[in-house]
Design an enzyme around this catalytic site. Structure first.
Site, short mmCIF file in Angstrom:
data_model
loop_
_atom_site.label_atom_id
_atom_site.label_comp_id
_atom_site.label_asym_id
_atom_site.label_seq_id
_atom_site.Cartn_x
_atom_site.Cartn_y
_atom_site.Cartn_z
N HIS A 155 0.87 -1.19 0.00
CA HIS A 155 0.00 0.00 0.00
C HIS A 155 0.90 1.22 0.00
CE1 HIS A 155 -3.84 2.12 0.74
NE2 HIS A 155 -3.03 3.02 1.29
N CYS A 156 0.77 2.05 -1.03
CA CYS A 156 1.65 3.19 -1.20
C CYS A 156 0.98 4.45 -0.66
CB CYS A 156 2.02 3.38 -2.67
SG CYS A 156 3.14 4.77 -2.95
N VAL A 157 1.60 5.07 0.32
CA VAL A 157 1.01 6.26 0.93
C VAL A 157 1.06 7.45 -0.02
CG1 VAL A 157 3.20 6.93 2.00
CG2 VAL A 157 1.07 7.70 3.01
N VAL A 160 -2.02 6.98 -2.23
CA VAL A 160 -3.23 6.69 -1.47
C VAL A 160 -3.99 5.53 -2.12
CG1 VAL A 160 -5.13 7.78 -0.23
CG2 VAL A 160 -3.33 9.20 -1.16
N ASN A 161 -3.26 4.50 -2.46
CA ASN A 161 -3.86 3.35 -3.13
C ASN A 161 -2.95 2.16 -2.96
OD1 ASN A 161 -5.66 1.87 -4.64
ND2 ASN A 161 -5.15 2.82 -6.60
#
Length: 308
Positions: A155-157, A160-161
Site C-alpha cells: 500500500h503506497c502512501v 493513497v492506493n
C-alpha cells in the site's frame, strides 16, 4: 518472533488525499523554481543560453507530463479486486463461475489454515477471514483498504492506493519518470546551487534564491531515494515476485512463478513495445497474457507446470 512491518500499515489510513496534495505541492514548487525563476527568464537572454534553456524546458515538460500521467493512473486505477463468488473455475472473459460442490467448498474453506504462498505445499486456494471469501493465488488482504487485492505488492502512501496487478506497471513508470525528472532538475539547478556558496552575485530576490536552493535539495533527495526503490523493484520484476511475496518466501530457494526474465517482464509490461513506456496495455496483450488480469498465473515446469 520477526517484526512484521505490514501489521502497522493501518496508521496510513488517516493520511488520505493529503499526500496527493503534498505531491502536487512539491511539483508546483519545482515548476516555479525551474520554469518561472530560472530557465523561463533565460529564454530572453539570447544565444546559447536560450538554446540550452529551451532544451531543458522541453525535456522538463515532457517528463512532467509522463510523470503526472503515470501518477494519476496509479491513483485512480483499481489495483484489482476479487470477483464476486470467485473460485478456481472462474472464467475471466465471461465473469461467471461454476458452482462448487459441497465437498469441494468444504475442502476449500478448510484451506484458510494452509501454508502461505511460496511454500512447496502450494495450496490451490486460500481463504480470507476478514473478507469472508476465497482468495486467488498471489492475492493478499490490505488492512488499509480493508479488502483483498490481486497480486498485492504494497500500500503506497504517496498514491493513497494499493499497488496490485492492475496498476503495478503504472507505479513502476511513475518511479521511472520521477527519477528522470528529479535527476534533470538536480542537474539543471546544480550551477545555481554551486553559485549559492560562491562569491558570485546571483540575480533574483532572496525568496527566489531560497526556492531554488530548496528545490535542488528536495529533488536530489528524491532522485536518490527513488533510485533505490527502482533497483529493488527491478529485481522483483526480474524474479516475478512482489514485495510481500519476497518477504514471505525469504527462506524459499525457488519461486514457482519465476519463468525467466523475459516472461516475467511481459507479465508486468506486456509484449507490445509501443506500450512499455505508457501506463496502458494493448488489447492483444490483455487478451494473450492472463497474468495482466491478476487472476491466472502460470508456474514453472518443475513445479508441475500447472496454471494457477
Amino acid at each position: 518472533m520477526a517484526w512484521n512491518v505490514f501489521r502497522f500499515c493501518t496508521a496510513l489510513r488517516g493520511l488520505g488525499s493529503i499526500m496527493i496534495l503534498l505531491v502536487l505541492a512539491i511539483i508546483g514548487v519545482t515548476y516555479y523554481a525551474v520554469v518561472v525563476c530560472n530557465y523561463g527568464p533565460a529564454l530572453l537572454v539570447g544565444g546559447g543560453t536560450t538554446l540550452s534553456a529551451l532544451a531543458v524546458l522541453l525535456l522538463f515538460h515532457l517528463l512532467l507530463a509522463m510523470l503526472l500521467w503515470s501518477y494519476f493512473s496509479v491513483v485512480f486505477t483499481d489495483p484489482g479486486s476479487v470477483p464476486p463468488n470467485w473460485n478456481l473455475d472462474f472464467d475471466v472473459e465471461t465473469g461467471e463461475t461454476a458452482p462448487l460442490a459441497s465437498s469441494e467448498f468444504s475442502s476449500q474453506m478448510n484451506s484458510q489454515h494452509s501454508v502461505a504462498l511460496g511454500n512447496t505445499g502450494n495450496p490451490r486456494v486460500r481463504y480470507c477471514r476478514k473478507c469472508n471469501q476465497l482468495k486467488p493465488p498471489r492475492c493478499h488482504h490490505c488492512s488499509v483498504c480493508g479488502r483483498c487485492v490481486l497480486k498485492m505488492d504494497h500500500h503506497c502512501v504517496w498514491v493513497v492506493n494499493c499497488i496490485g496487478a492492475l496498476n503495478y506497471k503504472h507505479f513502476l513508470l511513475f518511479l521511472f519518470y520521477t527519477f528522470l525528472e528529479t535527476t534533470l532538475v538536480t542537474l539543471s539547478l546544480l550551477p545555481h546551487f554551486i553559485a549559492f556558496f560562491s562569491d558570485v552575485d546571483m540575480p533574483g530576490s532572496p525568496a527566489v534564491l531560497a526556492t531554488t536552493f530548496l528545490t535542488f535539495v528536495l529533488n536530489l533527495a528524491f532522485s536518490l531515494s527513488v533510485l533505490g526503490f527502482m533497483i529493488m523493484h527491478i529485481s522483483l520484476v526480474s524474479a516475478n515476485t512482489t514485495t510481500i511475496e519476497a518477504y514471505e518466501k525469504k527462506t524459499t530457494p525457488h519461486w514457482m512463478y519465476d519463468l525467466g526474465r523475459k516472461r516475467n517482464f511481459a507479465q508486468v509490461f506486456g509484449n507490445d513495445r509501443k506500450y512499455w513506456f505508457i501506463p496502458a496495455y494493448s488489447e492483444e496483450d490483455l487478451r494473450r497474457i492472463p497474468a495482466l488480469q491478476g487472476l491466472d498465473y502460470p508456474v514453472r515446469s518443475d513445479f508441475g507446470g500447472q496454471e494457477l
